[in-house]
Design an enzyme around this catalytic site. Structure first.
Site: not given
Ligand SMILES: *Cc1c(COP(=O)(O)O)cnc(C)c1O
Length: 393
Positions: A42, A285
Site C-alpha cells: 500500500k 527564504y
Molecule cells: C499497513 C498494514 C499492515 C502492515 O503494517 P506494517 O507495520 O507496515 O508491517 C498489515 N495489515 C494491515 C491491515 C495494514 O493496514
C-alpha cells in the site's frame, strides 16, 4: 494527464533488490517454514514505488496486500504481461459492491468489513462469479471490521446465505498497539477478542479447516509469536525499516538475536549549483540562516514537493563524500541549500545522499522523520510518486 516527469537533474530513488529479498528471507526465518509471508504494497509500496517493488515482491512473497482495487487489478495485469503465475492478492481497503464484483472476476480476494458484500451478492449471481472474501474482525483498533456485537446481530450471515457466490478464504484482524510499546498487554487482549469473535462467527457461518487466519503486521510478526497464525502481513519490515525502537528492543528479547533488516531505499540528488557565499550572506527564504564565515554551498534541486519535510529545516543534514553537510536555512518547495565547505575541494557538480549510505556514514528514514517530528512510515510514503526510481541489485 499525469504530472509531467522531472528533468534529468532531479533527485532519484535507488531500490536495492537484494536488500528486499534479504528482508523477506529474514521474515521467513522469523515466521518459520509452515507460515506464509505476505508483502504489503500500500501507499505506493511505502513510497518506494509500486511498479518497481511489485516484481520484487511478486517473486519473493507468498501473498500481496494492497489497499485499492486498482492496485489489485494492476497485479493481475502485471502477471498477464509477464506470464507469471498468480499470487494470492488481497485488497484490504474499502471497495464498493461494483468493485468487489470486478475484483472477483479477476480472482482477487477482498476484505469484508461491512455490508458491501450483501449489496454485491445479486451482482455476483447475475455475473456467475464467486467472491473470495476475508472477514475483518475489529478486535480493538476501532477501525474497519465487525465488532462482536455486529457478528452476533447477524451482519455476516450473508456468508452462510450466499455460499453459491461467496467463498470464505480468511479471517483477519489488525493490532492497535504493538509498535509503540515494549509490553503487549493490549495486543494480548486483542488476540483473545479474536478467538472470541471467530467462535461467535463459527456459530453462524461454516468455517472450513483451510480458512486462513492472519493478524500480525511487521511488529507483531517479530515480537508476538502467538499472533503469527497462518500468514504474516509484512509492510515496513520488508523495506528494511524497523517498525520502531521499541520493536527492536522487544525483538532482541523475544528472538534472542536481531534479524538483519536492510533499508531498500537510497535517495540521492545531483547539485544544481556549487558556489561560495561570503561571510554575512543570508541563505534561503525568511533569511533564517546567515553565514558566519565564507561558505561553499551546494544548491540541490529537491524540496518539500518531492517529500523532503519542511519541518526538518534547521536540523537536517545530508551526506556528500561520506560527510555530513548541514541543510542551511529553510527547506523550500524545490530546493535545499547545504554547506559543503569541507565535503568537497572545488565547485564541480556533486551528488548528495538524502537517505541511505555514503561512505562510512548513513542516514536513515527514522532520523529524517525524527527531524520532521513524524514517523518513517509517513516520511517514506510521502516521497513523491514523480521521482525517478531505479532498481539496483
Ligand atoms: C499497513 C498494514 C499492515 C502492515 O503494517 P506494517 O507495520 O507496515 O508491517 C498489515 N495489515 C494491515 C491491515 C495494514 O493496514
Amino acid at each position: 494527464m499525469s504530472v509531467p516527469a522531472p528533468g534529468a537533474l532531479a533527485s532519484r530513488l535507488e531500490l536495492s533488490a537484494s536488500a528486499f529479498r534479504a528482508n523477506v528471507a529474514a521474515f521467513r526465518a522469523v515466521a518459520g517454514p509452515q507460515r506464509r509471508v505476505g508483502a504489503v504494497l500500500k501507499g505506493n509500496a511505502y513510497g518506494h514505488g509500486f511498479a518497481e517493488v511489485l516484481p520484487l515482491a511478486h517473486a519473493a512473497a507468498d501473498a500481496l496486500y494492497v489497499i485499492t482495487p486498482n492496485e489489485g487489478l494492476a497485479i493481475r495485469a502485471f502477471e498477464a504481461d509477464q506470464a507469471a503465475s498468480r499470487r494470492d492478492v488481497l485488497v484490504i481497503g474499502a471497495v464498493t459492491p461494483g468493485e468487489l464484483v470486478e475484483l472477483s472476476a479477476a480472482d482477487v480476494d477482498v476484505v469484508v468489513a461491512d455490508r458491501t458484500l450483501e449489496a454485491a451478492v445479486p451482482l455476483l449471481r447475475q455475473r456467475k462469479l464467486r467472491a473470495r472474501v476475508h472477514v475483518h474482525l475489529d478486535t480493538g483498533l476501532g477501525r474497519e471490521g465487525f465488532t462482536l456485537k455486529q457478528l452476533e446481530a447477524g451482519e455476516v450471515d450473508v456468508l452462510a446465505q450466499a455460499r453459491d457466490v461467496v467463498e470464505l478464504k480468511g479471517l483477519l484482524s489488525h493490532f492497535a498497539n504493538t509498535e509503540d510499546v515494549t509490553e503487549q498487554s493490549y495486543a494480548t487482549a486483542q488476540l483473545q477478542a479474536f478467538s472470541s469473535a471467530v467462535a461467535a462467527l463459527a456459530r453462524r457461518v461454516p468455517i472450513a479447516a483451510d480458512v486462513q487466519r492472519h493478524f500480525a503486521a511487521s511488529a507483531a510478526a517479530l515480537v508476538l509469536p502467538p499472533s503469527r497464525f497462518d500468514v504474516v502481513r509484512v509492510g515496513i519490515g520488508l523495506y528494511g525499516l524497523w517498525p520502531s525502537t521499541e520493536t527492536r528492543l522487544s525483538a532482541k528479547v523475544v528472538l534472542g538475536e536481531l534479524p538483519a533488516l536492510t533499508p531498500v531505499l537510497s535517495w540521492r540528488c545531483p547539485s544544481q549549483v556549487v558556489k561560495w557565499l561570503p561571510a554575512g550572506s543570508f541563505v534561503g527564504y525568511g533569511c533564517t540562516w546567515r553565514c558566519g564565515a565564507d561558505t561553499r554551498v551546494a544548491v540541490l534541486p529537491v524540496g518539500y514537493w518531492d517529500g523532503y519535510p519542511r519541518l526538518a529545516s534547521g536540523k537536517a543534514h545530508v551526506l556528500v563524500n561520506g560527510r555530513r553537510c548541514p541543510v542551511l536555512g529553510r527547506v523550500m518547495m524545490n530546493h535545499l541549500i547545504i554547506d559543503v565547505t569541507h565535503a568537497v575541494a572545488d565547485e564541480r557538480p556533486l551528488v548528495a545522499t538524502l537517505l541511505g549510505r555514503d561512505g562510512d556514514e548513513s542516514l536513515s528514514a527514522e532520523t529524517l522523520a525524527g527531524w520532521a517530528q513524524t514517523i518513517h512510515y509517513e516520511l517514506v510514503t510521502r516521497l513523491g510518486a514523480h521521482l525517478p526510481r531505479r532498481v539496483v541489485d
